[in-house]
Design a protein around this motif. Structure first.
Motif, PDB file in Angstrom:
ATOM      1  N   PRO A   1      21.644  30.161 -12.714  1.00  0.00           N
ATOM      2  CA  PRO A   1      20.353  29.665 -13.174  1.00  0.00           C
ATOM      3  C   PRO A   1      20.058  30.778 -14.398  1.00  0.00           C
ATOM      4  O   PRO A   1      20.081  32.024 -14.316  1.00  0.00           O
ATOM      5  N   GLU A   2      19.069  30.078 -15.222  1.00  0.00           N
ATOM      6  CA  GLU A   2      18.697  31.038 -16.234  1.00  0.00           C
ATOM      7  C   GLU A   2      17.491  31.946 -16.217  1.00  0.00           C
ATOM      8  O   GLU A   2      17.246  33.102 -16.507  1.00  0.00           O
ATOM      9  N   ALA A   3      16.515  31.493 -14.807  1.00  0.00           N
ATOM     10  CA  ALA A   3      15.699  32.372 -14.277  1.00  0.00           C
ATOM     11  C   ALA A   3      15.562  32.368 -12.635  1.00  0.00           C
ATOM     12  O   ALA A   3      15.834  31.154 -12.106  1.00  0.00           O
ATOM     13  N   LEU A   4      15.528  33.601 -12.081  1.00  0.00           N
ATOM     14  CA  LEU A   4      15.473  33.633 -10.684  1.00  0.00           C
ATOM     15  C   LEU A   4      13.847  33.776 -10.272  1.00  0.00           C
ATOM     16  O   LEU A   4      13.448  34.800 -10.765  1.00  0.00           O
ATOM     17  N   LEU A   5      13.386  33.002  -9.367  1.00  0.00           N
ATOM     18  CA  LEU A   5      11.963  33.120  -9.248  1.00  0.00           C
ATOM     19  C   LEU A   5      11.650  33.353  -7.748  1.00  0.00           C
ATOM     20  O   LEU A   5      12.106  32.820  -6.719  1.00  0.00           O
ATOM     21  N   PHE A   6      11.275  34.920  -7.543  1.00  0.00           N
ATOM     22  CA  PHE A   6      11.167  35.393  -6.114  1.00  0.00           C
ATOM     23  C   PHE A   6       9.831  34.966  -5.730  1.00  0.00           C
ATOM     24  O   PHE A   6       8.881  35.647  -6.457  1.00  0.00           O
ATOM     25  N   VAL A   7       9.562  34.283  -4.600  1.00  0.00           N
ATOM     26  CA  VAL A   7       8.278  34.290  -4.014  1.00  0.00           C
ATOM     27  C   VAL A   7       8.001  35.150  -2.647  1.00  0.00           C
ATOM     28  O   VAL A   7       9.113  35.144  -1.671  1.00  0.00           O
ATOM     29  N   ASP A   8       6.770  35.676  -2.646  1.00  0.00           N
ATOM     30  CA  ASP A   8       6.442  36.325  -1.396  1.00  0.00           C
ATOM     31  C   ASP A   8       5.010  36.355  -1.284  1.00  0.00           C
ATOM     32  O   ASP A   8       4.127  35.984  -2.214  1.00  0.00           O
ATOM     33  N   GLY A   9       4.709  36.685  -0.010  1.00  0.00           N
ATOM     34  CA  GLY A   9       3.271  36.449   0.368  1.00  0.00           C
ATOM     35  C   GLY A   9       3.119  37.781   1.458  1.00  0.00           C
ATOM     36  O   GLY A   9       3.943  38.172   1.979  1.00  0.00           O
ATOM     37  N   VAL A  10       1.644  38.459   1.199  1.00  0.00           N
ATOM     38  CA  VAL A  10       1.242  39.520   2.216  1.00  0.00           C
ATOM     39  C   VAL A  10      -0.147  39.334   2.648  1.00  0.00           C
ATOM     40  O   VAL A  10      -0.667  38.409   2.139  1.00  0.00           O
ATOM     41  N   ARG A  11      -0.126  39.679   3.729  1.00  0.00           N
ATOM     42  CA  ARG A  11      -1.432  39.526   4.655  1.00  0.00           C
ATOM     43  C   ARG A  11      -1.884  40.766   5.312  1.00  0.00           C
ATOM     44  O   ARG A  11      -1.057  41.603   5.511  1.00  0.00           O
ATOM     45  N   ARG A  12      -3.093  40.794   5.514  1.00  0.00           N
ATOM     46  CA  ARG A  12      -3.855  42.187   5.945  1.00  0.00           C
ATOM     47  C   ARG A  12      -5.249  41.695   6.641  1.00  0.00           C
ATOM     48  O   ARG A  12      -5.964  41.315   5.969  1.00  0.00           O
ATOM     49  N   ILE A  13      -5.482  42.451   7.901  1.00  0.00           N
ATOM     50  CA  ILE A  13      -6.451  42.234   8.832  1.00  0.00           C
ATOM     51  C   ILE A  13      -7.280  43.184   8.195  1.00  0.00           C
ATOM     52  O   ILE A  13      -6.942  44.251   8.598  1.00  0.00           O
ATOM     53  N   GLU A  14      -8.432  42.630   7.493  1.00  0.00           N
ATOM     54  CA  GLU A  14      -9.504  43.717   7.234  1.00  0.00           C
ATOM     55  C   GLU A  14     -10.425  44.088   8.486  1.00  0.00           C
ATOM     56  O   GLU A  14     -10.927  45.258   8.235  1.00  0.00           O
ATOM     57  N   ALA A  15     -10.827  43.190   9.188  1.00  0.00           N
ATOM     58  CA  ALA A  15     -11.771  43.654  10.405  1.00  0.00           C
ATOM     59  C   ALA A  15     -11.596  42.569  11.463  1.00  0.00           C
ATOM     60  O   ALA A  15     -11.394  41.222  11.152  1.00  0.00           O
TER      61      ALA A  15
END
Length: 357
Positions: free
Chosen positions: A72-86
């Motif tokens: 493909p002409e472009a690879l799109l890498f998808v990711d997510g992060v999460r963090r418990i603040e309190a």
């Protein structure tokens, strides 16, 4: 001291007395991330229904070498992060004096999703979305407003559910993160198409299982670690024998949802039999010819992004674009100490007892 002792890089001490001792390898992943194989589940067979005859009959299974397919002409890498603040407590009831007689636990969390585009010889951040939420079973809960950001109320099924409360809250957070990943991926695709990438000239690589995202076109789920064995023992042996760049034939697997899948070994330092092995999946609704094409594309494209052990403790599975995106998203979540202080200030200002301890 007697006996010959030799100490080499990444090697154990060898003496004349222990040359016949057991051989072993050390998982290269940082222990903070667990291991590339989930030891509790690895020896257990999955209950998934598996059809191994999608690409080749079971008795003809063999390692498949990469071919000269069109990338493909472009690879799109998808990711997510999460963090418990309190973790907070939300007052439920009050007596005639206005004093609370009960409270329910809740989570204040920040989460973000982003997309990195790799096209030509460059990688750049295309899209990033940051969210903050209050995850609670309290039906009367409302948004928490602080000077460092607002936490939108996200209501979760209340009492009577069999799953423990904190597990339900964490699962709700994960569902919201998955939804943001879908939105971000769609936005990113629009952006790259506006900058010259053909409408069908990209490929999405989602970090993690493709569940709830399998409707996205030209999308792969990228699974770095292994919790269960899905193949029969005689075919699992093929996975352990894969060379860098090789993959297994495609198989169809079904649990609570169906998908096509295959195993691929990335280039990297030799180690345990499953070192550098990832599992990749795509939609079960695709024609077999398209699934096989995507499997070949994964062989051609993903190996070049495999990380090195001296740069990443989850090498080679933690691909460079995903690792960089993860760092950037965590930076954009903000300083956890400031966010925690803002939540305490808001709780004090509201005269609430919902203060993190």
């Amino acid at each position: 001291m007697t006996g010959d002792i030799q100490i080499g890089q990444d090697s154990a001490v060898t003496t004349a007395a222990n040359r016949n001792a057991m051989r072993f390898t050390v998982d290269g992943w940082d222990p903070a991330y667990g291991t590339s194989l989930d030891l509790e589940d690895y020896l257990e067979e999955s209950t998934a229904v598996v059809d191994v005859n999608v690409e080749l009959p079971a008795d003809l299974w063999q390692a498949i070498d990469p071919d000269d397919c069109l990338a493909p002409e472009a690879l799109l890498f998808v990711d997510g992060v999460r963090r418990i603040e309190a973790r907070v407590w939300i007052d439920e009831n009050s007596d005639t004096s206005g004093k609370a007689t009960g409270a329910s636990a809740a989570l204040c969390a920040s989460y973000a999703a982003g997309v990195v585009c790799c096209c030509g010889q460059q990688a750049h951040l295309v899209q990033a979305n940051i969210r903050r939420g209050l995850f609670t079973v309290a039906p009367h809960a409302s948004d928490i407003v602080t000077w460092a950001g607002n936490y939108g109320a996200c209501h979760v099924a209340g009492k009577g559910a069999s799953t423990p409360l904190m597990v339900r809250l964490s699962q709700a957070l994960q569902r919201h993160l998955a939804e943001v990943e879908v939105v971000t991926a769609v936005e990113a695709r629009t952006a790259v198409h506006e900058h010259g990438v053909p409408t069908e000239g990209d490929l999405l690589v989602v970090d993690g299982p493709l569940r709830d995202r399998q409707h996205l076109p030209r999308a792969l789920g990228y699974i770095k670690s292994h919790r269960s064995t899905y193949l029969p023992p005689e075919l699992n042996a093929l996975v352990a024998g894969l060379l860098p760049g090789q993959r297994t034939p495609v198989f169809l697997m079904g649990t609570s949802w169906d998908r096509h899948s295959w195993y691929l070994r990335l280039p990297g330092t030799p180690g345990s039999p499953w070192a550098g092995v990832v599992r990749i999946e795509c939609s079960a609704d695709l024609p077999v010819s398209e699934v096989i094409r995507l499997a070949a594309v994964s062989q051609k494209c993903l190996g070049r992004f495999a990380s090195a052990a001296y740069k990443d403790f989850r090498a080679p599975q933690n691909l460079y674009p995903i690792a960089g995106l993860e760092r950037e998203l965590r930076r954009r979540l903000g300083d956890p100490r400031l966010l925690y202080r803002a939540l305490r200030t808001a709780a004090h200002t509201n005269g609430s007892k919902a203060v993190a301890t």
